[in-house]
Design a protein around this motif. Structure first.
Motif, PDB file in Angstrom:
ATOM      1  N   PHE A  92      42.144  52.858  28.378  1.00  0.00           N
ATOM      2  CA  PHE A  92      42.547  51.474  28.136  1.00  0.00           C
ATOM      3  C   PHE A  92      42.688  50.714  29.450  1.00  0.00           C
ATOM      4  O   PHE A  92      42.147  49.610  29.620  1.00  0.00           O
ATOM      5  CB  PHE A  92      43.889  51.444  27.384  1.00  0.00           C
ATOM      6  N   VAL A  93      43.447  51.290  30.378  1.00  0.00           N
ATOM      7  CA  VAL A  93      43.690  50.626  31.664  1.00  0.00           C
ATOM      8  C   VAL A  93      42.387  50.479  32.448  1.00  0.00           C
ATOM      9  O   VAL A  93      42.128  49.441  33.069  1.00  0.00           O
ATOM     10  CB  VAL A  93      44.728  51.397  32.508  1.00  0.00           C
ATOM     11  N   LEU A  94      41.555  51.505  32.405  1.00  0.00           N
ATOM     12  CA  LEU A  94      40.276  51.467  33.116  1.00  0.00           C
ATOM     13  C   LEU A  94      39.371  50.357  32.560  1.00  0.00           C
ATOM     14  O   LEU A  94      38.736  49.622  33.328  1.00  0.00           O
ATOM     15  CB  LEU A  94      39.566  52.823  33.009  1.00  0.00           C
ATOM     16  N   VAL A  95      39.319  50.226  31.233  1.00  0.00           N
ATOM     17  CA  VAL A  95      38.500  49.177  30.610  1.00  0.00           C
ATOM     18  C   VAL A  95      39.018  47.797  30.979  1.00  0.00           C
ATOM     19  O   VAL A  95      38.242  46.885  31.312  1.00  0.00           O
ATOM     20  CB  VAL A  95      38.477  49.359  29.070  1.00  0.00           C
ATOM     21  N   ILE A  96      40.340  47.623  30.927  1.00  0.00           N
ATOM     22  CA  ILE A  96      40.936  46.331  31.290  1.00  0.00           C
ATOM     23  C   ILE A  96      40.636  46.002  32.747  1.00  0.00           C
ATOM     24  O   ILE A  96      40.282  44.862  33.086  1.00  0.00           O
ATOM     25  CB  ILE A  96      42.466  46.360  31.042  1.00  0.00           C
ATOM     26  N   PHE A  97      40.774  47.003  33.614  1.00  0.00           N
ATOM     27  CA  PHE A  97      40.486  46.807  35.039  1.00  0.00           C
ATOM     28  C   PHE A  97      39.021  46.416  35.233  1.00  0.00           C
ATOM     29  O   PHE A  97      38.695  45.509  36.008  1.00  0.00           O
ATOM     30  CB  PHE A  97      40.805  48.097  35.808  1.00  0.00           C
ATOM     31  N   GLY A  98      38.124  47.099  34.518  1.00  0.00           N
ATOM     32  CA  GLY A  98      36.700  46.773  34.614  1.00  0.00           C
ATOM     33  C   GLY A  98      36.400  45.362  34.126  1.00  0.00           C
ATOM     34  O   GLY A  98      35.591  44.647  34.736  1.00  0.00           O
ATOM     35  N   LEU A  99      37.048  44.952  33.034  1.00  0.00           N
ATOM     36  CA  LEU A  99      36.841  43.599  32.513  1.00  0.00           C
ATOM     37  C   LEU A  99      37.343  42.548  33.498  1.00  0.00           C
ATOM     38  O   LEU A  99      36.728  41.481  33.652  1.00  0.00           O
ATOM     39  CB  LEU A  99      37.560  43.441  31.165  1.00  0.00           C
ATOM     40  N   GLU A 100      38.451  42.845  34.162  1.00  0.00           N
ATOM     41  CA  GLU A 100      38.979  41.908  35.162  1.00  0.00           C
ATOM     42  C   GLU A 100      38.011  41.755  36.330  1.00  0.00           C
ATOM     43  O   GLU A 100      37.758  40.633  36.795  1.00  0.00           O
ATOM     44  CB  GLU A 100      40.342  42.406  35.663  1.00  0.00           C
ATOM     45  N   VAL A 101      37.460  42.873  36.796  1.00  0.00           N
ATOM     46  CA  VAL A 101      36.483  42.826  37.893  1.00  0.00           C
ATOM     47  C   VAL A 101      35.238  42.072  37.456  1.00  0.00           C
ATOM     48  O   VAL A 101      34.700  41.236  38.197  1.00  0.00           O
ATOM     49  CB  VAL A 101      36.120  44.253  38.353  1.00  0.00           C
ATOM     50  N   ALA A 102      34.769  42.344  36.229  1.00  0.00           N
ATOM     51  CA  ALA A 102      33.575  41.669  35.715  1.00  0.00           C
ATOM     52  C   ALA A 102      33.803  40.163  35.571  1.00  0.00           C
ATOM     53  O   ALA A 102      32.932  39.356  35.921  1.00  0.00           O
ATOM     54  CB  ALA A 102      33.169  42.278  34.373  1.00  0.00           C
ATOM     55  N   ALA A 103      34.983  39.791  35.053  1.00  0.00           N
ATOM     56  CA  ALA A 103      35.294  38.369  34.876  1.00  0.00           C
ATOM     57  C   ALA A 103      35.376  37.656  36.222  1.00  0.00           C
ATOM     58  O   ALA A 103      34.885  36.526  36.373  1.00  0.00           O
ATOM     59  CB  ALA A 103      36.616  38.219  34.125  1.00  0.00           C
ATOM     60  N   THR A 104      35.978  38.316  37.207  1.00  0.00           N
ATOM     61  CA  THR A 104      36.068  37.725  38.542  1.00  0.00           C
ATOM     62  C   THR A 104      34.683  37.543  39.153  1.00  0.00           C
ATOM     63  O   THR A 104      34.376  36.489  39.724  1.00  0.00           O
ATOM     64  CB  THR A 104      36.919  38.616  39.469  1.00  0.00           C
ATOM     65  N   SER A 105      33.840  38.562  39.017  1.00  0.00           N
ATOM     66  CA  SER A 105      32.472  38.479  39.545  1.00  0.00           C
ATOM     67  C   SER A 105      31.682  37.374  38.845  1.00  0.00           C
ATOM     68  O   SER A 105      30.938  36.624  39.485  1.00  0.00           O
ATOM     69  CB  SER A 105      31.754  39.814  39.361  1.00  0.00           C
ATOM     70  N   LEU A 106      31.871  37.268  37.536  1.00  0.00           N
ATOM     71  CA  LEU A 106      31.177  36.240  36.758  1.00  0.00           C
ATOM     72  C   LEU A 106      31.589  34.844  37.200  1.00  0.00           C
ATOM     73  O   LEU A 106      30.751  33.953  37.352  1.00  0.00           O
ATOM     74  CB  LEU A 106      31.470  36.434  35.269  1.00  0.00           C
ATOM     75  N   CYS A 107      32.891  34.675  37.423  1.00  0.00           N
ATOM     76  CA  CYS A 107      33.394  33.358  37.861  1.00  0.00           C
ATOM     77  C   CYS A 107      32.854  32.993  39.242  1.00  0.00           C
ATOM     78  O   CYS A 107      32.528  31.831  39.496  1.00  0.00           O
ATOM     79  CB  CYS A 107      34.920  33.364  37.876  1.00  0.00           C
ATOM     80  N   LEU A 108      32.750  33.984  40.132  1.00  0.00           N
ATOM     81  CA  LEU A 108      32.276  33.715  41.487  1.00  0.00           C
ATOM     82  C   LEU A 108      30.781  33.440  41.537  1.00  0.00           C
ATOM     83  O   LEU A 108      30.320  32.580  42.288  1.00  0.00           O
ATOM     84  CB  LEU A 108      32.621  34.896  42.403  1.00  0.00           C
ATOM     85  N   THR A 109      30.012  34.174  40.715  1.00  0.00           N
ATOM     86  CA  THR A 109      28.555  34.031  40.759  1.00  0.00           C
ATOM     87  C   THR A 109      28.040  32.869  39.912  1.00  0.00           C
ATOM     88  O   THR A 109      26.949  32.369  40.150  1.00  0.00           O
ATOM     89  CB  THR A 109      27.866  35.327  40.306  1.00  0.00           C
ATOM     90  N   HIS A 110      28.826  32.452  38.908  1.00  0.00           N
ATOM     91  CA  HIS A 110      28.403  31.358  38.030  1.00  0.00           C
ATOM     92  C   HIS A 110      29.393  30.192  38.098  1.00  0.00           C
ATOM     93  O   HIS A 110      29.677  29.548  37.096  1.00  0.00           O
ATOM     94  CB  HIS A 110      28.268  31.851  36.589  1.00  0.00           C
ATOM     95  N   LYS A 111      29.902  29.973  39.289  1.00  0.00           N
ATOM     96  CA  LYS A 111      30.939  28.961  39.461  1.00  0.00           C
ATOM     97  C   LYS A 111      30.464  27.569  39.045  1.00  0.00           C
ATOM     98  O   LYS A 111      31.175  26.831  38.367  1.00  0.00           O
ATOM     99  CB  LYS A 111      31.408  28.956  40.920  1.00  0.00           C
ATOM    100  N   GLN A 112      29.260  27.200  39.437  1.00  0.00           N
ATOM    101  CA  GLN A 112      28.745  25.868  39.120  1.00  0.00           C
ATOM    102  C   GLN A 112      28.525  25.685  37.627  1.00  0.00           C
ATOM    103  O   GLN A 112      28.851  24.636  37.060  1.00  0.00           O
ATOM    104  CB  GLN A 112      27.439  25.613  39.881  1.00  0.00           C
TER     105      GLN A 112
END
Length: 249
Positions: A92-112
């Motif tokens: 559970f914690v690992l999946v949540i951590f992975g989703l947080e990393v993915a969401a952060t990466s998505l926000c940074l790469t698709h900011k515009q």
């Protein structure tokens, strides 16, 4: 007594239990708030499209349920010394951590793209859903949120005050909400001159607020990440100790 009953194991176990009791209570609180919001149809509507996935009530209920289950698995896994529940907790914690990393990466790469989407959807929302007559009512969430943002950030509209011109609430009128006025009084948005309105758009003000608090938000995100890593490490340590003790017995 097994080797896993040593002082180090007991210390990790009881700290783990105490932490997850807090997590469980937090999840219960968030879940209760989400259910209350849903049942009472409280004015917490999002400015984004009113879909089931994006609604504030659904997001709150889902977050509360996940945190609640996480805390429950952590507590029971440690108290019962259940390897299975500790594995579930770790996943559970690992999946949540992975989703947080993915969401952060998505926000940074698709900011515009995200910025453009938010700009278009929020602008459409205030043009179509802002209804002054609903202020103070359960279905007047958009009015409450928009007025609160404009008053707090001392801004008007998304880009500027012209975003309010000819919206559905007052077609063919160059009016703005009273929350746009520097000196907010009843009717100032209808009769006031543009000099009496806040000149800055809210989107830029909200962005500036985030940039100004980026350090605090970054530290908070780092603390959360460290806690998640420590809890995963503790779950693995207890699992290994339990497994080793089982093999010895």
């Amino acid at each position: 007594m097994g080797r896993h009953k040593g002082s180090a194991f007991c210390c990790i176990k009881y700290c783990f239990i105490a932490f997850n009791i807090l997590v469980w209570l937090l999840g219960l609180g968030v879940l209760t708030v989400g259910i209350w919001m849903h049942v009472n149809r409280a004015p917490y509507n999002t400015l984004l499209p009113d879909t089931a996935f994006l609604s504030a009530t659904v997001l709150t209920i889902c977050a509360g349920a996940i945190i609640f289950i996480l805390g429950f698995c952590g507590c029971c896994g440690a108290i019962l010394e259940s390897q299975c529940m500790l594995v579930v907790y770790f996943v559970f914690v690992l999946v949540i951590f992975g989703l947080e990393v993915a969401a952060t990466s998505l926000c940074l790469t698709h900011k515009q793209q995200i910025n453009r989407f938010l700009h278009e959807e929020v602008k459409l929302s205030i043009q179509e859903d802002y209804r002054p007559e609903l202020a103070g009512k359960q279905n007047g969430g958009v009015v409450a949120v928009v007025d609160s943002i404009q008053t707090h950030f001392e801004c008007c509209g998304i880009d500027n005050h012209t975003d309010w011109y000819s919206i559905s609430a007052w077609p063919d009128k160059t009016s703005v909400p009273d929350s746009c006025c520097v000196q907010p009084i009843d009717g100032c948005g209808y009769a006031g001159s543009t000099a009496a309105f806040y000149s800055r758009g809210c989107l830029e003000e909200v962005k500036f607020w985030f940039m100004k608090n980026m350090y605090t938000l970054g530290v908070l995100a780092l603390v959360v990440a460290v806690i998640q890593i420590l809890t995963m490490t503790a779950a693995v340590a207890m699992f290994c100790c339990l497994r080793k003790n089982k093999s010895i017995l």
